[in-house]
Design a protein around this motif. Structure first.
Motif, PDB file in Angstrom:
ATOM      1  N   ALA A  69      80.914  -7.083  44.957  1.00 36.74           N
ATOM      2  CA  ALA A  69      81.603  -8.358  44.760  1.00 36.74           C
ATOM      3  C   ALA A  69      80.815  -9.212  43.773  1.00 36.74           C
ATOM      4  O   ALA A  69      79.717  -9.679  44.079  1.00 36.74           O
ATOM      5  N   VAL A  70      81.362  -9.347  42.570  1.00 43.74           N
ATOM      6  CA  VAL A  70      80.802 -10.230  41.548  1.00 43.74           C
ATOM      7  C   VAL A  70      81.963 -10.965  40.913  1.00 43.74           C
ATOM      8  O   VAL A  70      83.107 -10.513  40.954  1.00 43.74           O
ATOM      9  N   ARG A  71      81.682 -12.119  40.312  1.00 42.51           N
ATOM     10  CA  ARG A  71      82.760 -12.877  39.674  1.00 42.51           C
ATOM     11  C   ARG A  71      83.347 -12.083  38.515  1.00 42.51           C
ATOM     12  O   ARG A  71      82.716 -11.185  37.964  1.00 42.51           O
ATOM     13  N   SER A  72      84.564 -12.438  38.121  1.00 40.32           N
ATOM     14  CA  SER A  72      85.282 -11.682  37.094  1.00 40.32           C
ATOM     15  C   SER A  72      84.554 -11.686  35.754  1.00 40.32           C
ATOM     16  O   SER A  72      84.579 -10.681  35.029  1.00 40.32           O
ATOM     17  N   ASP A  73      83.884 -12.783  35.391  1.00 36.04           N
ATOM     18  CA  ASP A  73      83.142 -12.825  34.126  1.00 36.04           C
ATOM     19  C   ASP A  73      82.028 -11.774  34.110  1.00 36.04           C
ATOM     20  O   ASP A  73      81.765 -11.151  33.075  1.00 36.04           O
ATOM     21  N   VAL A  74      81.375 -11.575  35.230  1.00 36.44           N
ATOM     22  CA  VAL A  74      80.296 -10.597  35.325  1.00 36.44           C
ATOM     23  C   VAL A  74      80.875  -9.184  35.228  1.00 36.44           C
ATOM     24  O   VAL A  74      80.331  -8.324  34.532  1.00 36.44           O
ATOM     25  N   LYS A  75      81.996  -8.937  35.907  1.00 39.53           N
ATOM     26  CA  LYS A  75      82.653  -7.625  35.814  1.00 39.53           C
ATOM     27  C   LYS A  75      83.078  -7.335  34.380  1.00 39.53           C
ATOM     28  O   LYS A  75      82.921  -6.212  33.884  1.00 39.53           O
ATOM     29  N   THR A  76      83.629  -8.339  33.698  1.00 39.35           N
ATOM     30  CA  THR A  76      84.069  -8.165  32.312  1.00 39.35           C
ATOM     31  C   THR A  76      82.895  -7.851  31.401  1.00 39.35           C
ATOM     32  O   THR A  76      82.966  -6.949  30.557  1.00 39.35           O
ATOM     33  N   LEU A  77      81.807  -8.579  31.565  1.00 36.65           N
ATOM     34  CA  LEU A  77      80.614  -8.322  30.762  1.00 36.65           C
ATOM     35  C   LEU A  77      80.082  -6.915  31.028  1.00 36.65           C
ATOM     36  O   LEU A  77      79.760  -6.173  30.088  1.00 36.65           O
ATOM     37  N   ALA A  78      80.004  -6.518  32.283  1.00 39.86           N
ATOM     38  CA  ALA A  78      79.504  -5.184  32.631  1.00 39.86           C
ATOM     39  C   ALA A  78      80.388  -4.098  32.013  1.00 39.86           C
ATOM     40  O   ALA A  78      79.882  -3.107  31.484  1.00 39.86           O
ATOM     41  N   LEU A 128      68.220  -8.146  37.250  1.00 35.94           N
ATOM     42  CA  LEU A 128      67.829  -6.802  36.817  1.00 35.94           C
ATOM     43  C   LEU A 128      68.385  -6.500  35.429  1.00 35.94           C
ATOM     44  O   LEU A 128      67.681  -5.963  34.568  1.00 35.94           O
ATOM     45  N   LEU A 129      69.642  -6.848  35.186  1.00 35.32           N
ATOM     46  CA  LEU A 129      70.261  -6.569  33.891  1.00 35.32           C
ATOM     47  C   LEU A 129      69.633  -7.412  32.778  1.00 35.32           C
ATOM     48  O   LEU A 129      69.458  -6.939  31.660  1.00 35.32           O
ATOM     49  N   ILE A 130      69.247  -8.632  33.083  1.00 31.95           N
ATOM     50  CA  ILE A 130      68.536  -9.470  32.095  1.00 31.95           C
ATOM     51  C   ILE A 130      67.223  -8.791  31.703  1.00 31.95           C
ATOM     52  O   ILE A 130      66.903  -8.666  30.517  1.00 31.95           O
ATOM     53  N   MET A 163      73.978 -14.323  30.610  1.00 29.62           N
ATOM     54  CA  MET A 163      73.674 -14.068  32.017  1.00 29.62           C
ATOM     55  C   MET A 163      72.785 -15.154  32.607  1.00 29.62           C
ATOM     56  O   MET A 163      72.955 -15.518  33.789  1.00 29.62           O
ATOM     57  N   LEU A 164      71.874 -15.694  31.822  1.00 25.08           N
ATOM     58  CA  LEU A 164      71.079 -16.826  32.310  1.00 25.08           C
ATOM     59  C   LEU A 164      71.990 -18.011  32.630  1.00 25.08           C
ATOM     60  O   LEU A 164      71.769 -18.716  33.616  1.00 25.08           O
ATOM     61  N   GLY A 165      73.027 -18.175  31.828  1.00 23.13           N
ATOM     62  CA  GLY A 165      74.019 -19.212  32.122  1.00 23.13           C
ATOM     63  C   GLY A 165      74.738 -18.966  33.425  1.00 23.13           C
ATOM     64  O   GLY A 165      75.021 -19.897  34.185  1.00 23.13           O
ATOM     65  N   TYR A 166      75.031 -17.697  33.722  1.00 27.92           N
ATOM     66  CA  TYR A 166      75.687 -17.372  34.987  1.00 27.92           C
ATOM     67  C   TYR A 166      74.783 -17.686  36.177  1.00 27.92           C
ATOM     68  O   TYR A 166      75.262 -18.010  37.267  1.00 27.92           O
TER      69      TYR A 166
END
Length: 194
Positions: A72-81, A147-149, A189-192
């Motif tokens: 479960a992650v927000r849609s912006d994170v899923k889109t970026l991934a 971790l991704l950062i 991602m830092l913004g997220y």
């Protein structure tokens, strides 16, 4: 093969462009497209090491971003991934092709001295990936982004190594794109996280 790479690269651009607009803050690719740089077999040891290190690093990145599909992650994170996954698959295809064209293996093996000579080991520990994968849903997104950062920061370091010492135009062009896009992804991602 060139058509397949061009198709995947084009799909990557469409995915990112189709999923974002200037107002939503999502990162779009920067730098010249791979097909705009004339291919040449001219290369040096730095080009080879960069590609070998980047392929291994990209494969770990794919492991990391695929975690966002199942959590479960927000849609912006899923889109970026998802965008990172498509881009890195395309980049792996290009890097593998160039190494093959040069008669070089995809991996330098496990010679840690080679990595030390080129800035150290830029990989993400498999234990860290497993630890993030096991986090409960309320903690996953923050751990995943951190971790991704860190992982993309290592990609920037690998790209910098190529930008400073490589000689192959395609490889250096890829390093420029990786440096710019991963730096932008880190900022996003830092913004997220804030």
């Amino acid at each position: 093969m060139k058509r397949l790479v061009a198709l995947v690269a084009g799909l990557s651009l469409l995915l990112v462009a189709g999923c974002s607009s200037p107002s939503d803050g999502l990162v779009t690719p920067t730098g010249p497209a791979p097909s705009t740089i004339a291919e040449t077999a001219e290369h040096n040891d730095t080009d080879v090491m960069f590609l070998q290190m980047a392929i291994a690093h990209h494969k770990q990145g794919l492991e990391i971003v695929k975690l966002a599909k199942d959590h479960a992650v927000r849609s912006d994170v899923k889109t970026l991934a998802a965008a990172i996954e498509v881009t890195q698959l395309s980049e792996i295809d290009s890097m593998t092709k160039w190494l093959g064209d040069w008669g070089k293996p995809e991996s330098s093996g496990t010679d840690m001295q080679l990595h030390a000579d080129h800035g150290g080991d830029h990989s993400t520990r498999p234990e860290d990936i497993a630890e993030i994968a096991a986090l409960p849903s309320g903690e996953f997104e923050k751990g995943f982004l951190n971790l991704l950062i860190a992982h993309q920061h290592n990609a920037v370091a690998i790209a910098k190594f190529e930008r400073e010492g490589g000689s192959n135009p395609q490889s250096k062009g890829l390093a420029d794109r990786i440096f710019e896009s991963r730096s932008a992804q880190i900022a996003q991602m830092l913004g997220y996280l804030n």
